[in-house]
Design an enzyme around this catalytic site. Sequence first.
Site, PDB file in Angstrom:
ATOM      1  N   SER A   1      -9.850 -57.560   7.082  1.00 31.64           N
ATOM      2  CA  SER A   1      -8.837 -56.520   6.881  1.00 31.64           C
ATOM      3  C   SER A   1      -7.424 -57.025   7.130  1.00 31.64           C
ATOM      4  CB  SER A   1      -9.125 -55.326   7.795  1.00 31.64           C
ATOM      5  OG  SER A   1      -9.177 -55.726   9.157  1.00 31.64           O
TER       6      SER A   1
ATOM      7  N   ASP B   1      -3.348 -47.667  14.915  1.00 27.64           N
ATOM      8  CA  ASP B   1      -4.617 -48.096  15.535  1.00 27.64           C
ATOM      9  C   ASP B   1      -4.422 -49.255  16.507  1.00 27.64           C
ATOM     10  OD1 ASP B   1      -4.315 -50.375  13.944  1.00 27.64           O
ATOM     11  OD2 ASP B   1      -5.967 -49.891  12.595  1.00 27.64           O
TER      12      ASP B   1
ATOM     13  N   HIS C   1      -4.100 -53.422  13.419  1.00 26.50           N
ATOM     14  CA  HIS C   1      -3.717 -53.960  12.120  1.00 26.50           C
ATOM     15  C   HIS C   1      -2.197 -53.962  11.966  1.00 26.50           C
ATOM     16  CE1 HIS C   1      -7.890 -52.549  11.434  1.00 26.50           C
ATOM     17  NE2 HIS C   1      -7.963 -53.656  10.712  1.00 26.50           N
TER      18      HIS C   1
END
Length: 216
Positions: free
Chosen positions: A39, A185, A188
């Site tokens: 990711s 979060d 990221h």
Amino acid sequence: MIKRLRRALPLALLHVMLLLAPAGAALAEPLRLVALGDSLTAGYGLPAEAAFPAVLERALRERGIDVEIANAGVSGDTASGGLARLDWSVPDGTDGVILALGANDMLRGVAPEVTRKALEDIVTRLAARGIPVMLVGMVAAPNLGEDFRRRFDAIYKDIAAERGLVFYPFFLEEVAADPGLNLPDGMHPNAEGVKRIVARMLPTVERFVSSLPSRG
């Protein structure tokens, strides 16, 4: 008649120039790189143009390097997952791979020996295809314990040294744990975080690009 000749002359000259040009000069293509990762590479939570491969491609082009970087990041992927999809993620004709896997292995507590073997196999299989690799490292979170951290953190520097790879030690250098450079979060990078990552990594990527075999 004279006017017709004048109009035709530039086309005739162009034709002659193309015939006299060095072989392949008219067929020059961009350098083709693949960013193989998870990711962090895919650009989780970001538009495609703000993802790591796209931002890196623009930065290299601004430096005069004609390059295309394919985004082969898959959110949630482990090193073993990257190995399983290697052949279709890295097509024939790829000039080099930026390998950035292992963050999910660390988060899931995958045995470091499993991660190491998967990354080694990726490098080996790409080498067999004549595709050089730049290795991008990850570091273990402190809460996973000192033994895990020591074994995990050694993976990347060991492989880079043993295989003679261009190496960037930590993908999230100067970005990890900075609220202003990460999504809510906390894991990221946001668009500004990606820009910071690219700015720090760019000299290493340029060194990798300069090390790639000439197509000629």
